[in-house]
Design an enzyme around this catalytic site. Structure first.
Site, PDB file in Angstrom:
ATOM      1  N   GLY A  96       8.976 -21.902  20.669  1.00 18.72           N
ATOM      2  CA  GLY A  96       7.582 -21.637  21.022  1.00 18.72           C
ATOM      3  C   GLY A  96       7.255 -20.243  21.492  1.00 18.72           C
ATOM      4  N   GLY A  97       8.137 -19.263  21.272  1.00 20.94           N
ATOM      5  CA  GLY A  97       7.879 -17.904  21.750  1.00 20.94           C
ATOM      6  C   GLY A  97       6.618 -17.287  21.185  1.00 20.94           C
ATOM      7  N   ASP A 111       8.029 -16.863  11.730  1.00 25.26           N
ATOM      8  CA  ASP A 111       9.315 -16.211  11.964  1.00 25.26           C
ATOM      9  C   ASP A 111      10.435 -17.144  11.508  1.00 25.26           C
ATOM     10  OD1 ASP A 111      11.143 -14.290  12.777  1.00 25.26           O
ATOM     11  OD2 ASP A 111      11.204 -15.005  14.844  1.00 25.26           O
ATOM     12  N   ALA A 126       9.447 -23.527  16.936  1.00 26.77           N
ATOM     13  CA  ALA A 126      10.382 -23.856  18.021  1.00 26.77           C
ATOM     14  C   ALA A 126      11.283 -22.665  18.372  1.00 26.77           C
ATOM     15  CB  ALA A 126      11.228 -25.059  17.627  1.00 26.77           C
ATOM     16  N   LYS A 135      13.397 -11.506   6.630  1.00 28.67           N
ATOM     17  CA  LYS A 135      14.814 -11.296   6.941  1.00 28.67           C
ATOM     18  C   LYS A 135      15.461 -10.579   5.756  1.00 28.67           C
ATOM     19  CE  LYS A 135      13.829 -14.093  10.347  1.00 28.67           C
ATOM     20  NZ  LYS A 135      13.634 -13.654  11.738  1.00 28.67           N
TER      21      LYS A 135
END
Length: 375
Positions: free
Chosen positions: A236-237, A289, A234, A318
């Site tokens: 959705g990139g 991600d 979410a 990260k």
């Protein structure tokens, strides 16, 4: 690479502002592993690092050591470097009325370069130099051609000359091997945000596919009809980028996706935990991600490859605010150890990344070992 005739021999690497200590630590460790003595020079926020090689036997010896170090540290294998160049000279206190003469003097005896790039640091302090870089480049090109130091026409096959402006009277001269350096000025691929992209994170995956894979790999590994999973999808990139490549995507996230993405017919949305979900059958790709501790992400990504749930993966790690180079090494080492597969592995802090690095991993077969990887 041309022979270096200056005493300022070494490497010049560009990076994201604020990550100079991480790049300096990476270059220092990698140089030591390659058996090349030297030290890193940088300033936090400068957007670049110089790794100066030892000059015990004179400038010619230092130049040879710089060329050897460049060969031992391929650009594709560096994590925190956007660009990697061989340093030719550092010129200080230049008369602003004539910046060209000292450059021509320091380059005498070198073969003609194929292109000239006049650049400046990608920092708040460096951006005001953009106008000077453009105008100076326009003045320097004909002077270089007249002196036989630049080919009559741009030739991307030859070594590039980089003039890196630090101030109006302070610059670095460096050489870029077109086969072992970023093919974009400042090492930054210029990507535009597409109107239909669900989020700006799409630029991260687009850049990752451009930087971490070469053209042949993109054509071979991203074929229409391949199947992929996007963990933590979410809004959705990343799913959108894969769907544009013709892949069928299963988007895993408890949050909502953009409706036009679902209407494409190439994206299925499953409301589930990306750290717990696993596919019913093997997929071609997995991308991720998710915001989580880097070692936890690395361990989950390793499980996907070890269990054969996917063959190729791109994921972000990260980084913490401190000891980022050490954490990068620890997470990548844990990933490789726990994957228990022969892997091609590439990692890079991309232009569109922030406090993170992006990793590409692919299970190797004998016939298709990707080039320029850290296996």
């Amino acid at each position: 690479m041309p022979a270096v005739q200056a005493t300022d021999a070494g490497l010049l690497c560009y990076c994201r502002a604020g990550f100079e200590p991480e790049l300096a630590a990476e270059l220092t460790q990698r140089a030591a592993e390659a058996g090349v003595a030297g030290h890193a020079r940088t300033q936090r926020g400068s957007g670049h690092v110089v790794f100066a090689v030892a000059d015990s036997d004179g400038p010619g010896d230092a130049g040879a050591a710089a060329a050897a170090l460049s060969q031992a540290l391929p650009w594709r294998e560096l994590i925190f470097a956007r660009q990697k160049l061989v340093l030719l000279a550092e010129l200080r206190d230049i008369d602003p009325r004539d910046r060209i003469a000292p450059i021509l003097d320091r380059l005498q005896g070198l073969p003609a370069f194929g292109e000239l790039w006049v650049e400046h640091p990608d920092t708040d302090a460096g951006k005001p130099l953009a106008g000077l870089a453009r105008s100076f480049g326009n003045a320097l090109r004909p002077a270089l051609r007249k002196a036989g130091l630049l080919s009559a026409r741009e030739d991307a096959r030859r070594v590039r000359l980089h003039v890196f402006l630090l101030e109006g009277n302070h610059l670095l001269l460096a050489a870029g091997d077109p086969g072992d350096s970023a093919p974009w000025p400042l090492g930054i691929p210029r990507l535009r945000m597409h109107a239909e992209a669900p989020s700006r994170s799409a630029l991260k995956l687009e850049e990752a596919l451009l930087v971490l894979l070469d053209g042949d790999e993109r054509a071979r590994l991203l074929q229409p009809g391949m199947r992929a999973a996007d963990l933590g999808a979410a809004p959705g990139g990343w799913s959108w980028v894969l769907a544009r490549q013709g892949l069928q995507v299963t988007a895993i996230d408890n949050g909502p996706l953009r409706q036009h993405l679902l209407d494409s017919g190439r994206v299925e949305h499953l409301r589930a935990d990306g750290f717990a979900w696993q596919p019913a059958r093997a997929l071609d790709w997995m991308v991720c991600d998710m915001v989580e501790q880097p070692r936890r992400v690395a361990e989950r990504m390793a499980t996907w490859l070890r269990e054969g749930w996917c063959r190729h993966a791109i994921f972000n790690l990260k980084l913490p605010m401190k000891k980022r180079w050490q954490e990068t090494q620890a997470a990548l080492e844990a990933f490789v150890e726990q994957a228990q597969q022969p892997l091609a592995l590439r990692a890079r802090q991309l232009y569109h990344d922030r406090e993170e690095i992006t990793v590409f991993a692919s299970v190797l077969r004998n016939r298709d070992r990707p080039r320029g990887d850290r296996s």
